[in-house]
Design an enzyme around this catalytic site. Structure first.
Site, PDB file in Angstrom:
ATOM      1  N   MET A  97       0.808  -1.226   0.000  1.00  0.00           N
ATOM      2  CA  MET A  97       0.000   0.000   0.000  1.00  0.00           C
ATOM      3  C   MET A  97       0.839   1.273   0.000  1.00  0.00           C
ATOM      4  O   MET A  97       0.467   2.258   0.628  1.00  0.00           O
ATOM      5  CB  MET A  97      -0.952  -0.011   1.207  1.00  0.00           C
ATOM      6  CG  MET A  97      -1.881  -1.210   1.264  1.00  0.00           C
ATOM      7  SD  MET A  97      -2.836  -1.429  -0.242  1.00  0.00           S
ATOM      8  CE  MET A  97      -4.111  -0.223   0.037  1.00  0.00           C
ATOM      9  N   ARG A  98       1.965   1.249  -0.686  1.00  0.00           N
ATOM     10  CA  ARG A  98       2.789   2.450  -0.802  1.00  0.00           C
ATOM     11  C   ARG A  98       3.014   2.764  -2.273  1.00  0.00           C
ATOM     12  O   ARG A  98       3.219   1.848  -3.076  1.00  0.00           O
ATOM     13  CB  ARG A  98       4.178   2.241  -0.153  1.00  0.00           C
ATOM     14  CG  ARG A  98       4.170   1.825   1.288  1.00  0.00           C
ATOM     15  CD  ARG A  98       3.620   2.869   2.221  1.00  0.00           C
ATOM     16  NE  ARG A  98       4.331   4.140   2.145  1.00  0.00           N
ATOM     17  CZ  ARG A  98       3.868   5.279   2.659  1.00  0.00           C
ATOM     18  NH1 ARG A  98       2.689   5.308   3.264  1.00  0.00           N
ATOM     19  NH2 ARG A  98       4.566   6.382   2.560  1.00  0.00           N
ATOM     20  N   LEU A 100       5.271   3.887  -5.240  1.00  0.00           N
ATOM     21  CA  LEU A 100       6.714   3.817  -5.461  1.00  0.00           C
ATOM     22  C   LEU A 100       7.210   5.099  -6.119  1.00  0.00           C
ATOM     23  O   LEU A 100       6.552   5.651  -7.003  1.00  0.00           O
ATOM     24  CB  LEU A 100       7.052   2.603  -6.326  1.00  0.00           C
ATOM     25  CG  LEU A 100       6.742   1.245  -5.686  1.00  0.00           C
ATOM     26  CD1 LEU A 100       7.067   0.110  -6.647  1.00  0.00           C
ATOM     27  CD2 LEU A 100       7.502   1.063  -4.376  1.00  0.00           C
ATOM     28  N   ASN A 114       2.493  -5.090 -10.457  1.00  0.00           N
ATOM     29  CA  ASN A 114       1.522  -4.808  -9.404  1.00  0.00           C
ATOM     30  C   ASN A 114       0.181  -5.404  -9.818  1.00  0.00           C
ATOM     31  O   ASN A 114      -0.046  -5.684 -11.011  1.00  0.00           O
ATOM     32  CB  ASN A 114       1.397  -3.294  -9.203  1.00  0.00           C
ATOM     33  CG  ASN A 114       0.656  -2.932  -7.917  1.00  0.00           C
ATOM     34  OD1 ASN A 114       0.367  -3.800  -7.087  1.00  0.00           O
ATOM     35  ND2 ASN A 114       0.334  -1.666  -7.748  1.00  0.00           N
ATOM     36  N   HIS A 116      -4.116  -4.814  -9.290  1.00  0.00           N
ATOM     37  CA  HIS A 116      -5.118  -3.848  -8.828  1.00  0.00           C
ATOM     38  C   HIS A 116      -6.508  -4.469  -9.005  1.00  0.00           C
ATOM     39  O   HIS A 116      -6.785  -5.041 -10.053  1.00  0.00           O
ATOM     40  CB  HIS A 116      -4.997  -2.565  -9.657  1.00  0.00           C
ATOM     41  CG  HIS A 116      -5.943  -1.490  -9.200  1.00  0.00           C
ATOM     42  ND1 HIS A 116      -5.884  -0.944  -7.935  1.00  0.00           N
ATOM     43  CD2 HIS A 116      -6.980  -0.880  -9.833  1.00  0.00           C
ATOM     44  CE1 HIS A 116      -6.838  -0.040  -7.805  1.00  0.00           C
ATOM     45  NE2 HIS A 116      -7.516   0.010  -8.941  1.00  0.00           N
ATOM     46  N   SER A 143      -6.393  -6.441 -12.616  1.00  0.00           N
ATOM     47  CA  SER A 143      -5.380  -6.186 -13.640  1.00  0.00           C
ATOM     48  C   SER A 143      -3.993  -6.394 -13.055  1.00  0.00           C
ATOM     49  O   SER A 143      -3.698  -5.910 -11.967  1.00  0.00           O
ATOM     50  CB  SER A 143      -5.457  -4.722 -14.104  1.00  0.00           C
ATOM     51  OG  SER A 143      -6.779  -4.351 -14.443  1.00  0.00           O
ATOM     52  N   ASP A 152      -1.623   3.118 -10.192  1.00  0.00           N
ATOM     53  CA  ASP A 152      -2.269   1.989 -10.867  1.00  0.00           C
ATOM     54  C   ASP A 152      -2.344   2.213 -12.374  1.00  0.00           C
ATOM     55  O   ASP A 152      -3.395   2.022 -12.998  1.00  0.00           O
ATOM     56  CB  ASP A 152      -3.665   1.739 -10.261  1.00  0.00           C
ATOM     57  CG  ASP A 152      -3.555   1.358  -8.797  1.00  0.00           C
ATOM     58  OD1 ASP A 152      -2.614   0.601  -8.464  1.00  0.00           O
ATOM     59  OD2 ASP A 152      -4.365   1.826  -7.978  1.00  0.00           O
TER      60      ASP A 152
HETATM   61  C1  GRF Z   1      -5.542  -7.222  -3.528  1.00  0.00           C
HETATM   62  O1  GRF Z   1      -6.904  -7.003  -3.708  1.00  0.00           O
HETATM   63  C2  GRF Z   1      -4.735  -6.430  -4.524  1.00  0.00           C
HETATM   64  O2  GRF Z   1      -5.399  -6.245  -5.733  1.00  0.00           O
HETATM   65  C3  GRF Z   1      -4.580  -5.124  -3.822  1.00  0.00           C
HETATM   66  O3  GRF Z   1      -4.412  -5.468  -2.477  1.00  0.00           O
HETATM   67  C4  GRF Z   1      -5.058  -6.702  -2.203  1.00  0.00           C
HETATM   68  C5  GRF Z   1      -4.053  -7.606  -1.534  1.00  0.00           C
HETATM   69  O4  GRF Z   1      -4.614  -8.758  -1.056  1.00  0.00           O
HETATM   70  N1  GRF Z   1      -3.491  -4.375  -4.419  1.00  0.00           N
HETATM   71  P1  GRF Z   1      -3.706  -9.882  -0.371  1.00  0.00           P
HETATM   72  O5  GRF Z   1      -2.901  -9.202   0.730  1.00  0.00           O
HETATM   73  O6  GRF Z   1      -2.823 -10.482  -1.412  1.00  0.00           O
HETATM   74  O7  GRF Z   1      -4.678 -10.855   0.175  1.00  0.00           O
END
Ligand code: GRF
Length: 224
Positions: A97-98, A100, A114, A116, A143, A152
């Site tokens: 959740m950062r 880059l 990544n 999304h 995606s 994203d």
């Molecule tokens: C996923 O929904 C991904 O798309 C988003 O964060 C979530 C991570 O889920 N970027 P997990 O930690 O892999 O269960």
């Protein structure tokens, strides 16, 4: 002519949470679907459940807390150092959740993926599932893309479409999207390991790929 299989790709996985995508990558490696080795898992949060998953599987797992750094670039320098010292070739963001900075993007250009939970470029940022529900789209999905500057937004590798149903709440829709994420992320990494992904500007071309012409088109809701 016999072509020798490519060696396993060395992965560094970045997480912030549960790590269910990390788990599917671990599982795909274990069952031989993916020739890869996870060299290091890094979380920016010590409480991330994914760290424990990694350790259970004997994978090195570290916390690098972003709050200990003056700015994004300084945090990213620490990431680059840790990843490079573990000889990571491909960085896989799995619920990291950062955002880059160019420090990471330049160090691993074309080598950071990544995922999304939306059909990019729709609904970037956090709360993609809530945004899709609020907008009233009939389809959303997930995606996998190569990380570039921007939220994203980067060359797309693979997407999966998920229908939105009338009675869906966020949890129900998120669960169906998650299930698709678990299918497509290992697949995208496999294409990379096989040397089949070629980035051409915004477009990712897949070598030796037979396009599926039998997918048909989807309509939701179906006419009665
Ligand atoms: C996923 O929904 C991904 O798309 C988003 O964060 C979530 C991570 O889920 N970027 P997990 O930690 O892999 O269960």
């Amino acid at each position: 002519m016999n072509v020798a299989p490519r060696p396993p790709v060395k992965l560094g996985v970045l997480i912030s949470g549960e790590g269910t995508n990390l788990q599917t990558i671990i599982d795909a490696i274990a069952c031989g679907d993916l020739r890869a080795e996870i060299r290091l898992v890094i979380s920016n949060k010590a409480s991330a459940g994914g760290l424990e998953r990694a350790r259970r599987h004997g994978i090195s797992a570290a916390t690098i807390d972003h709050r200990g750094f003056a700015n994004r670039r300084a945090f990213d320098r620490a990431l680059v150092e840790a990843l490079q010292s573990h000889e990571v070739e491909l960085v896989v963001c799995a619920g990291f959740m950062r955002l880059l900075s160019p420090v990471m993007i330049d160090a691993f250009r074309g080598r950071i993926m990544n995922i999304h939970p939306a059909l990019c470029p729709a609904f970037p940022g956090v709360d993609a599932v809530r945004q899709a529900l609020a907008y009233g789209v009939r389809f959303t999905g997930c995606s996998v893309f190569f990380v570039a500057e921007g939220v994203d937004d980067g060359p797309l590798i693979i997407q999966a479409v998920v229908p939105v149903f009338q009675d869906d709440d966020e949890a129900a829709l998120a669960a169906r999207i998650h299930a698709e994420e678990h299918r497509i992320y290992p697949l995208a990494i496999r294409l990379y390991q096989e040397g089949r992904l070629e980035i051409d500007g915004r477009i990712v071309r897949i070598r030796d790929h037979q396009p599926a012409t039998d997918l048909g088109s989807l309509v939701n809701p179906r006419p009665d």
